[in-house]
Write a protein that holds these residues in place. Structure first.
Motif, mmCIF file in Angstrom:
data_model
loop_
_atom_site.group_PDB
_atom_site.id
_atom_site.type_symbol
_atom_site.label_atom_id
_atom_site.label_comp_id
_atom_site.label_asym_id
_atom_site.label_seq_id
_atom_site.Cartn_x
_atom_site.Cartn_y
_atom_site.Cartn_z
ATOM 1 N N ILE A 150 -28.827 65.695 5.001
ATOM 2 C CA ILE A 150 -28.757 64.234 4.874
ATOM 3 C C ILE A 150 -27.330 63.794 5.193
ATOM 4 O O ILE A 150 -26.406 64.034 4.416
ATOM 5 C CB ILE A 150 -29.169 63.783 3.464
ATOM 6 C CG1 ILE A 150 -30.548 64.349 3.119
ATOM 7 C CG2 ILE A 150 -29.178 62.264 3.358
ATOM 8 C CD1 ILE A 150 -30.949 64.152 1.674
ATOM 9 N N ARG A 151 -27.161 63.173 6.348
ATOM 10 C CA ARG A 151 -25.820 62.779 6.795
ATOM 11 C C ARG A 151 -25.417 61.420 6.222
ATOM 12 O O ARG A 151 -26.258 60.520 6.113
ATOM 13 C CB ARG A 151 -25.766 62.700 8.319
ATOM 14 C CG ARG A 151 -25.975 64.040 9.029
ATOM 15 C CD ARG A 151 -25.923 63.844 10.528
ATOM 16 N NE ARG A 151 -26.234 65.060 11.250
ATOM 17 C CZ ARG A 151 -25.332 65.968 11.636
ATOM 18 N NH1 ARG A 151 -24.054 65.758 11.361
ATOM 19 N NH2 ARG A 151 -25.693 67.053 12.288
ATOM 20 N N PRO A 152 -24.147 61.261 5.913
ATOM 21 C CA PRO A 152 -23.654 59.923 5.554
ATOM 22 C C PRO A 152 -23.784 58.982 6.746
ATOM 23 O O PRO A 152 -23.925 59.427 7.889
ATOM 24 C CB PRO A 152 -22.178 60.180 5.204
ATOM 25 C CG PRO A 152 -22.092 61.650 4.914
ATOM 26 C CD PRO A 152 -23.111 62.299 5.790
ATOM 27 N N PRO A 153 -23.729 57.665 6.508
ATOM 28 C CA PRO A 153 -23.860 56.705 7.623
ATOM 29 C C PRO A 153 -22.734 56.869 8.644
ATOM 30 O O PRO A 153 -21.608 57.261 8.305
ATOM 31 C CB PRO A 153 -23.768 55.344 6.921
ATOM 32 C CG PRO A 153 -24.137 55.616 5.502
ATOM 33 C CD PRO A 153 -23.635 56.992 5.211
ATOM 34 N N TYR A 154 -23.063 56.585 9.894
ATOM 35 C CA TYR A 154 -22.056 56.561 10.959
ATOM 36 C C TYR A 154 -21.433 55.173 11.036
ATOM 37 O O TYR A 154 -22.091 54.163 10.761
ATOM 38 C CB TYR A 154 -22.686 56.884 12.311
ATOM 39 C CG TYR A 154 -23.106 58.326 12.481
ATOM 40 C CD1 TYR A 154 -22.186 59.288 12.888
ATOM 41 C CD2 TYR A 154 -24.421 58.716 12.251
ATOM 42 C CE1 TYR A 154 -22.572 60.616 13.056
ATOM 43 C CE2 TYR A 154 -24.818 60.039 12.413
ATOM 44 C CZ TYR A 154 -23.888 60.977 12.818
ATOM 45 O OH TYR A 154 -24.269 62.287 12.976
ATOM 46 N N ILE A 155 -20.140 55.123 11.407
ATOM 47 C CA ILE A 155 -19.467 53.860 11.682
ATOM 48 C C ILE A 155 -18.687 54.025 12.991
ATOM 49 O O ILE A 155 -18.397 55.158 13.405
ATOM 50 C CB ILE A 155 -18.510 53.446 10.537
ATOM 51 C CG1 ILE A 155 -17.447 54.522 10.298
ATOM 52 C CG2 ILE A 155 -19.277 53.155 9.256
ATOM 53 C CD1 ILE A 155 -16.379 54.122 9.291
ATOM 54 N N PRO A 156 -18.345 52.932 13.675
ATOM 55 C CA PRO A 156 -17.608 53.050 14.944
ATOM 56 C C PRO A 156 -16.230 53.672 14.737
ATOM 57 O O PRO A 156 -15.595 53.498 13.690
ATOM 58 C CB PRO A 156 -17.478 51.596 15.410
ATOM 59 C CG PRO A 156 -18.544 50.854 14.684
ATOM 60 C CD PRO A 156 -18.692 51.542 13.355
ATOM 61 N N TYR A 157 -15.770 54.428 15.745
ATOM 62 C CA TYR A 157 -14.418 54.981 15.698
ATOM 63 C C TYR A 157 -13.405 53.835 15.804
ATOM 64 O O TYR A 157 -13.610 52.881 16.556
ATOM 65 C CB TYR A 157 -14.173 55.935 16.859
ATOM 66 C CG TYR A 157 -14.951 57.231 16.807
ATOM 67 C CD1 TYR A 157 -15.610 57.639 15.655
ATOM 68 C CD2 TYR A 157 -15.016 58.051 17.925
ATOM 69 C CE1 TYR A 157 -16.314 58.832 15.621
ATOM 70 C CE2 TYR A 157 -15.719 59.246 17.899
ATOM 71 C CZ TYR A 157 -16.370 59.631 16.742
ATOM 72 O OH TYR A 157 -17.062 60.813 16.716
#
Length: 334
Positions: A150-157
């Protein structure tokens, strides 16, 4: 003779060894039961590695206690588990549970090692840290390969360097709120994940406890975990971030006793004590006031629940007193 023969263990070393022994004997009980039911071969290998690591540590801890002339804690034994009881948790839950053992070990041993002076004890906790790292990496690899991680949410670099120039960065009570930082997202996600996993564990405990009082206590703990998960999910949703869904923390409908009430209460106490520590770190890593307030409020709820649990354990004679300083007034006859 060795260089540390004349050097007694410090209070910190005693505390760490006592806590490690209790935790390891508890893990042996739980993992022995899991090993008797897990079907997936990769997960079984991971459980077996965790179990053998805990058994090795217990032997070393007992040898240290004997060498120092310290009474070996009662802790937990095969009397606290029925490995032949029907399956209570799915293979997927077991794999996540074992991965969390690695996480808890990393936290415990990185705390123990810096407070240790004697060389042999430092070497022991260094090996413990190495085993916890290996267990965590092994379990994560399996979770990834099976599509269960279960991955944490992605956010833009970030594309530019920015500095904070407005006090609004600390706001969060009223009006428009700034987006969550990556640190805040990380804490919210991990606390959500741990509470969801813990809630599933306590649901199984509530079905199989011997005492009606403890069944109700476990039900209450599972509900607290669900409530806290919902709080963390709401913060993520308000920042338009995906909330991880956990559909494989499956608990069967078995009601046959697996663990002793003593073990389940002790396990629950350890979970909630660790949870308070994680919340404390989360406060330190969260600049928004509404987040700090939420964590503080949830910590109070955890503290009240833990206190009620401690009372139950004391009433039943299940609290083993850790090594303590002498009462000088009693020694003086006061």
């Amino acid at each position: 003779m060795t260089s540390h023969d004349h050097i007694k263990l410090t209070s910190s070393e005693l505390s760490s060894l006592f806590g490690a022994y209790v935790s390891d004997t508890l893990s042996i009980c739980v993992l022995s039961y899991f090993l008797n039911h897990v079907e997936d071969s990769d997960t079984k290998d991971c459980v077996k590695f965790a179990l053998e690591s805990a058994q090795t540590r217990v032997k070393k801890e007992e040898s240290i206690f004997r060498a120092e002339g310290i009474v070996i804690p009662v802790a937990f034994s095969e009397q606290d588990v029925n490995v032949r009881a029907p399956r209570l948790y799915s293979d997927e839950f077991i794999l996540h549970y074992v991965s969390n053992i690695g996480v808890m070990g990393l936290n415990a041993y990185t705390t123990a090692l810096p407070t240790t002076a004697r060389q042999d004890i430092r070497e022991f906790f260094s090996l413990c840290l190495q085993a916890a790292t290996e267990l965590f990496n092994q379990s994560v690899d399996i979770l990834l390969n099976k599509g269960l991680y279960i991955r944490p949410p992605y956010i833009p670099y970030p594309q530019v360097t920015e500095f904070v120039h407005k006090q609004h960065f600390l706001a969060g009570w009223l009006g428009e709120q700034r987006p969550l930082t990556s640190t805040e997202i990380s804490f919210l996600f991990m606390n959500l994940y741990r509470n969801t996993l813990g809630s599933a564990l306590l649901t199984g405990f509530s079905q199989t406890a011997h005492s009606k009082e403890i069944r109700k206590y476990m039900e209450r703990g599972a509900e607290i975990g669900q409530h806290h998960s919902a709080v963390f999910a709401k913060f993520l949703e308000e920042s338009n971030l995906p909330v991880p869904t956990v559909s494989h923390f499956t608990v069967t409908d078995s009601v046959e006793a697996v663990f002793s009430d003593k073990l389940m209460m002790s396990h629950t106490a350890a979970l909630y004590n660790a949870g308070s520590g994680f919340y404390g770190r989360s406060i330190g890593g969260s600049s928004r006031k509404d987040l700090s307030a939420a964590y503080s409020r949830l910590m109070i709820e955890v503290g009240e629940y833990s206190l009620d649990g401690a009372k139950i354990m004391i009433e039943n004679g299940w609290v083993e007193k850790p090594p303590s300083a002498p009462n000088r007034k009693d020694l003086a006859g006061g």
